[in-house]
Design an enzyme around this catalytic site. Structure first.
Site, short mmCIF file in Angstrom:
data_model
loop_
_atom_site.label_atom_id
_atom_site.label_comp_id
_atom_site.label_asym_id
_atom_site.label_seq_id
_atom_site.Cartn_x
_atom_site.Cartn_y
_atom_site.Cartn_z
N GLY A 1 -15.70 15.33 9.49
CA GLY A 1 -17.12 15.59 9.54
C GLY A 1 -17.68 15.61 10.95
O GLY A 1 -18.65 16.32 11.23
N SER A 2 -17.06 14.86 11.87
CA SER A 2 -17.53 14.87 13.26
C SER A 2 -17.34 16.25 13.88
O SER A 2 -18.23 16.75 14.59
CB SER A 2 -16.78 13.81 14.08
OG SER A 2 -17.10 12.51 13.64
N THR B 1 -24.24 7.47 5.84
CA THR B 1 -23.01 6.70 6.06
C THR B 1 -23.14 5.25 5.63
O THR B 1 -22.22 4.68 5.04
CB THR B 1 -22.62 6.74 7.55
OG1 THR B 1 -22.51 8.11 7.95
CG2 THR B 1 -21.30 6.04 7.79
N ASP C 1 -16.97 16.96 3.57
CA ASP C 1 -15.64 16.38 3.81
C ASP C 1 -14.82 16.30 2.53
O ASP C 1 -15.06 15.42 1.69
CB ASP C 1 -15.77 14.96 4.39
CG ASP C 1 -15.95 14.96 5.89
OD1 ASP C 1 -16.04 16.05 6.48
OD2 ASP C 1 -16.02 13.86 6.48
N PRO C 2 -13.82 17.17 2.37
CA PRO C 2 -12.92 17.01 1.22
C PRO C 2 -12.21 15.66 1.20
O PRO C 2 -11.88 15.15 0.13
CB PRO C 2 -11.92 18.16 1.41
CG PRO C 2 -12.70 19.21 2.14
CD PRO C 2 -13.57 18.43 3.10
N HIS C 3 -12.00 15.06 2.39
CA HIS C 3 -11.28 13.78 2.40
C HIS C 3 -12.18 12.60 2.04
O HIS C 3 -11.71 11.45 2.08
CB HIS C 3 -10.55 13.55 3.71
CG HIS C 3 -11.39 13.39 4.93
ND1 HIS C 3 -10.98 13.81 6.18
CD2 HIS C 3 -12.62 12.88 5.13
CE1 HIS C 3 -11.90 13.54 7.07
NE2 HIS C 3 -12.92 12.97 6.46
N TYR D 1 -3.14 36.64 22.20
CA TYR D 1 -1.79 36.23 21.78
C TYR D 1 -1.79 35.57 20.40
O TYR D 1 -0.75 35.35 19.81
CB TYR D 1 -1.16 35.28 22.82
CG TYR D 1 -1.69 33.87 22.78
CD1 TYR D 1 -1.06 32.87 22.06
CD2 TYR D 1 -2.84 33.53 23.50
CE1 TYR D 1 -1.55 31.58 22.03
CE2 TYR D 1 -3.34 32.24 23.49
CZ TYR D 1 -2.68 31.27 22.76
OH TYR D 1 -3.17 30.00 22.73
N SER E 1 -4.58 24.70 16.85
CA SER E 1 -3.57 24.45 15.81
C SER E 1 -4.11 23.52 14.74
O SER E 1 -4.75 22.51 15.04
CB SER E 1 -2.31 23.84 16.45
OG SER E 1 -1.74 24.75 17.37
#
Length: 625
Positions: free
Chosen positions: A157-158, A297, A391-393, A422, A442
């Site tokens: 989420g961050s 939160t 957030d899926p987690h 590239y 990545s």
């Protein structure tokens, strides 16, 4: 799928409190591993194996294999010794951790064997396609228009919040850049008017000048220009700390971030939001954007997103416009409980009918206790904001790490895009271009496979995730009602539990206090001590019978928002000013089992006994000091 979706039974989707579904877990996991090995074996069958029987019988091979086994023995020991039992049906009431969906775990493990990197399509065709589909699924859950919206998975989420601010910053600066590159499209507009153009108006212009897009972007805030002109980024006091980091990194600076007071139920105060915007406008300071939180939160509360949207519509008529980002990292998946089997938002007067039909709650009285029109309207209005963090987690019950962001209008991607030749071709089709429109490079294809699988097992509506959200909310309200007015007798003192506020979602905050105590620092110490015994600090991790988390609501962050709660406990205003904070115990009710009345009642007795024991340890320790 060539079969009809079954009625979902949540108990089939988790490994189980005692590993009851281990046979099913192993069956599916071994199947996907075997299929992966078969895939390797069948690729170019003329190629001989490079690991020969002679290799496998050599002493060095056997020694290396045994060394690996020994390291895994050590790993298992460390994990079993130093891990928290998130999986428990009713003993962990703390952080945003819980039992994780079995299909998501298996999918992640299976996809890691392919080790796809979703930054570029050529390195991960399968999982890149899955991520594209997941993005569309999350957009659909937010009721964004199909084909017009877009989303992607990120680390957490961050990162998603930072991307939301990145979008807002660049979008806000584009009119200033357009004035330099294509002034005829904003002719006659003052700087104030340029800085208050709507997102749609800006995108419509950008669509008309595709040949000048790169030149406009080069003159936008990404160049470092205009940052001091973009105005304030308004967030509620209940904000996640990532917003401060994002403002720092994105270059607008912490001075541009302004916290808006929340009310005594911990929702952004809309009257104070309007007053702040009007005050800033009178000083000729624009509003870069407003953040509404869906699942704060520390409290799990739901800001009135519909009122933030309505205020924007009102102020837009006066020439004031602001970008809206919803931080739904925690609560985003809860929107599934409002979508019917066709992914349409359910009318408020049809909610009960639909919940009964799909067995969303085992006890409809708890649904009635939870759902208000304010909460309903807040979730409904999410479809009208520019960007949303999900957030899926967290409430997706997916393994870490899996955050996500969705954008209402896919044209916004051009405001932040970068192309590396590239990695991808500029004119290629999505998902080949995923990496051009995201912050990260990545990224694990296994995450996309995990989320994709979970979404296919559990649709993002009332037939799937809606059931899981209902179970979580119902469990939260069972815990909330268990806590209300509960008392403990310890060493001749009566200790009472006081919930902080009625939950909008599935987080329950509360405090212990001695009856008659008027020393706020003493109460804070009691709750901090309780946390220590109900956590890794003083409690045994594996044998601890009740685990929780804690936080402080302090004046520098919350102002006087907690004052009503503190005064209702019998503390004076002077005492609040002296202590400067209130220490809160915090329970995220994510258990997929605690909604069941029989299960909860069994654990309620154990929780009460564990609380009594911890309180006795605290008071015994004080007597021995």
């Amino acid at each position: 799928m060539n079969y009809e979706m079954p009625e979902i039974n949540l108990k089939a989707l988790f490994l189980g409190d005692k590993g009851e579904n281990v046979d099913l877990f192993k069956e599916i996991l071994l199947k996907v591993v075997d299929e992966h090995v078969g895939w390797r074996q069948n690729y170019q069958p003329q190629d001989l194996p490079v690991i020969t029987p002679y290799d496998k019988t050599s002493e060095s091979f056997q020694d290396t294999a045994n060394h690996m086994r020994s390291v895994f023995n050590e790993l298992s020991s460390k994990l079993r010794t130093e891990s928290l039992p998130w999986h428990t049906a009713g003993r962990f009431w703390g952080h945003m951790n819980s039992e994780t969906l079995m299909p998501a775990i298996i999918a992640y493990t299976a996809a890691m064997l392919w080790n796809g990197n979703n930054v570029a399509y050529e390195s991960s065709p399968g999982t890149s396609q899955m991520e594209e589909e997941v993005g569309h699924q999350l957009c659909s859950m937010m009721s964004y228009k199909e084909g017009k919206s877009w989303g992607h998975i990120c680390a957490d989420g961050s990162i998603a919040n930072l991307e939301g601010l990145w979008y807002a910053r660049n979008m806000k600066s584009l009119p200033l850049a357009i004035k330099e590159i294509a002034p005829e499209y904003v002719e006659g507009k003052s700087e104030w008017e340029l800085l208050n153009m709507s997102t749609n108006e800006i995108l419509d212009i950008m669509e008309q000048i595709p040949d000048k897009l790169d030149d406009v972007k080069a003159k936008s805030a990404r160049s470092g220009r205009y940052l001091e002109k973009l105005g304030k980024w308004l967030i509620p006091q209940t904000k996640h700390y990532s917003w401060l980091k994002a403002a720092d990194i994105i270059g607008i600076g912490l001075d541009c971030v302004e916290a808006i007071d929340v009310d005594s139920s911990y929702h952004m105060d809309i009257d104070k939001l309007e007053a702040s915007i009007r005050k800033l406008a009178a000083e000729n300071i624009p509003i870069l954007g407003v953040v509404g939180v869906v699942g704060s939160t520390e409290e799990g509360q739901i800001d009135n997103i519909h009122k933030i949207v309505a205020l924007r519509e009102k102020l837009e008529k006066e020439g004031i416009y602001y970008y809206i980002h919803v931080d739904a990292a925690y609560g985003g998946y809860a929107r599934a409980i409002f979508l019917d089997q066709n992914d349409e938002f359910i009318a408020f007067d049809k909610i009960d009918e639909m919940y009964k039909k799909h067995n969303i709650f085992t006890d409809m009285s708890l649904k009635n206790e939870w759902l208000t029109e304010e909460v309903y309207n807040a979730f409904k209005a999410m479809s009208q904001v520019e960007t949303i963090t999900i957030d899926p987690h967290k409430m997706g019950y997916i393994p870490y790490s899996a955050g996500a962001i969705v954008i209402k209008d896919s044209r916004m991607r051009d405001a932040i895009s970068y192309f590396a030749t590239y990695v991808f071709e500029k004119d290629a089709d999505i998902p080949a271009l995923l990496g051009a429109y995201i912050l990260e490079g990545s990224k694990a294809g296994a995450t996309a496979a995990s989320v994709w699988t979970a979404h296919h097992v559990l649709p993002l509506n009332i037939t799937g995730y809606g059931k899981l959200m209902g179970a979580s909310i119902e469990g939260a309200y069972r815990f909330y009602n268990f806590l209300k007015d509960r008392k403990f007798n310890v060493n001749g003192k009566v200790i009472k539990i006081h919930p902080l506020t009625k939950p909008d979602f599935n987080m329950v905050d509360y405090v212990f206090n001695e009856e008659g105590n008027t020393d706020l620092e003493k109460m804070n110490k009691l709750n901090h001590d309780f946390f220590e015994y109900a956590s890794y600090v003083k409690g045994d991790l594996y044998n601890n019978e009740f685990l929780t988390s804690h936080t402080d609501f302090a004046i520098p962050d919350y102002g006087d928002s907690p004052l009503d709660f503190v005064q209702n406990l019998g503390f004076s205003r002077a005492e609040w000013d002296r202590a400067g904070k209130v220490t809160i115990l915090r329970a995220c009710a994510l258990s997929p089992y605690a909604h069941d009345a029989q299960v909860f009642e069994e654990y309620a007795a154990k929780i009460e006994e564990a609380m009594q024991e911890k309180l006795e340890k605290i008071y015994m320790s004080e007597m021995n000091e």
